[in-house]
Design an enzyme around this catalytic site. Sequence first.
Site, PDB file in Angstrom:
ATOM      1  N   ARG A 249      11.068  -1.102  -3.366  1.00  0.00           N
ATOM      2  CA  ARG A 249      10.784  -1.226  -1.940  1.00  0.00           C
ATOM      3  C   ARG A 249      11.281   0.041  -1.246  1.00  0.00           C
ATOM      4  O   ARG A 249      12.287   0.628  -1.657  1.00  0.00           O
ATOM      5  CB  ARG A 249      11.506  -2.438  -1.335  1.00  0.00           C
ATOM      6  CG  ARG A 249      10.881  -3.768  -1.684  1.00  0.00           C
ATOM      7  CD  ARG A 249       9.533  -3.979  -0.970  1.00  0.00           C
ATOM      8  NE  ARG A 249       8.923  -5.257  -1.260  1.00  0.00           N
ATOM      9  CZ  ARG A 249       8.060  -5.487  -2.254  1.00  0.00           C
ATOM     10  NH1 ARG A 249       7.697  -4.512  -3.069  1.00  0.00           N
ATOM     11  NH2 ARG A 249       7.544  -6.686  -2.440  1.00  0.00           N
ATOM     12  N   GLU A 278       6.053   1.205   5.902  1.00  0.00           N
ATOM     13  CA  GLU A 278       4.655   1.204   5.455  1.00  0.00           C
ATOM     14  C   GLU A 278       3.759   0.619   6.538  1.00  0.00           C
ATOM     15  O   GLU A 278       4.170  -0.345   7.197  1.00  0.00           O
ATOM     16  CB  GLU A 278       4.511   0.333   4.204  1.00  0.00           C
ATOM     17  CG  GLU A 278       5.145   0.933   2.986  1.00  0.00           C
ATOM     18  CD  GLU A 278       5.118  -0.013   1.796  1.00  0.00           C
ATOM     19  OE1 GLU A 278       5.898   0.212   0.885  1.00  0.00           O
ATOM     20  OE2 GLU A 278       4.331  -0.979   1.799  1.00  0.00           O
ATOM     21  N   HIS A 296       1.438   1.907  -2.053  1.00  0.00           N
ATOM     22  CA  HIS A 296       1.955   0.591  -2.494  1.00  0.00           C
ATOM     23  C   HIS A 296       0.912  -0.145  -3.347  1.00  0.00           C
ATOM     24  O   HIS A 296       0.438  -1.214  -2.973  1.00  0.00           O
ATOM     25  CB  HIS A 296       2.359  -0.262  -1.276  1.00  0.00           C
ATOM     26  CG  HIS A 296       3.284  -1.387  -1.647  1.00  0.00           C
ATOM     27  ND1 HIS A 296       4.224  -1.901  -0.785  1.00  0.00           N
ATOM     28  CD2 HIS A 296       3.431  -2.098  -2.800  1.00  0.00           C
ATOM     29  CE1 HIS A 296       4.887  -2.878  -1.383  1.00  0.00           C
ATOM     30  NE2 HIS A 296       4.415  -3.021  -2.609  1.00  0.00           N
TER      31      HIS A 296
HETATM   32  O1  GLV Z   1       5.021  -4.797  -4.324  1.00  0.00           O
HETATM   33  C1  GLV Z   1       4.463  -5.701  -4.845  1.00  0.00           C
HETATM   34  C2  GLV Z   1       5.099  -6.958  -5.131  1.00  0.00           C
HETATM   35  O2  GLV Z   1       6.263  -7.152  -4.743  1.00  0.00           O
HETATM   36  O3  GLV Z   1       4.446  -7.816  -5.734  1.00  0.00           O
END
Ligand code: GLV
Length: 332
Positions: A249, A278, A296
Amino acid sequence: MASYANQECFQSNDDLPIVLLHRLPSFNSPLKDILQPHFHLLDPADSPEPASSFLSCHAKSVRALICIYNTPLSAETLNLLPSLELIVAASAGVDHIDLEECRCRGIIMTNASTAFAEDAADHAVALLIDVCRRISTGDRFVRAGLWPVKRDCSLGFKMGRKRVGIVGLGRIGFEVGKRLEAFGCSIAYNSRKKKPSVPFSYHANVLDLAEDSDALILCCSLTEQTHHIINKDVLEALGKEGVIINVGRGALIDEKVLVQFLLRGDIGGAGLDVFENEPDVPRELFELDNVVLSPHRAIFTSESLEALHELVFTNLKAFFSNKPLQSVFQIE
Ligand SMILES: O=CC(=O)O
């Protein structure tokens, strides 16, 4: 390929177990079509009433909820659902869910890390290779028509046989380690606890791990403890040629500090799939050839999503049949 049709189905419509879909109206998922024949799905996002009145109206009947992607799930919403026992998170990270409230209420949670681990790990390794070998830089060079007029002399780093530190050795981190061993890299890791029967060496803190690594790969969950776990001291310890990769993250890294390190050349490069705010990405990074930016998407393959759908289905089915769940997320 999963075959939901072959699975035992509950008999009549009235018998279907009730499952609440928790999603933002903008998040659609084929899960709905897959689950519909097997469960009575409640979807407040499709209802004209405000979500809170919809939830209050169905509150007592909801024992299981599917949280689609990163739809925030607050204590306030959870308080509207007194009968809730299970949250099936359709994501690997669960930082968008109020874990403290879940822990206090004894709500069980499953996440999608088993479904996503291999593809997320491939993406992390791809970012590392790209940063080290400047693949995206070369691609931009060719597309800009520069090859016939000048030589691309940007020197990268060798990636094989490097010392790689993995922050967070869950399913994704472990898959990253397995892949990089095949490149001759030596693998070390940091996580809350030393893992028994793991062939990689353990560092109890990230600073020591950074000091002993040429590249750090972030695969851990975002929690209060891991927020900005990568700070100025860690980046200094990683050093001028060090590379940082983040598929966890954005807020695992103090992004402002990272940008300064990159601009000053105090770190060798970064491969980032996630960002603090983001989809806003610091524009200063756009000009840097030692930085690879990815929107992402580490988990987005059709196979990953198929595995996710199967996992969600299997967990709901198991829950309503009192069978063991897969991919349970331990709330600590
Ligand atoms: O980032 C993607 C997830 O957490 O599934």
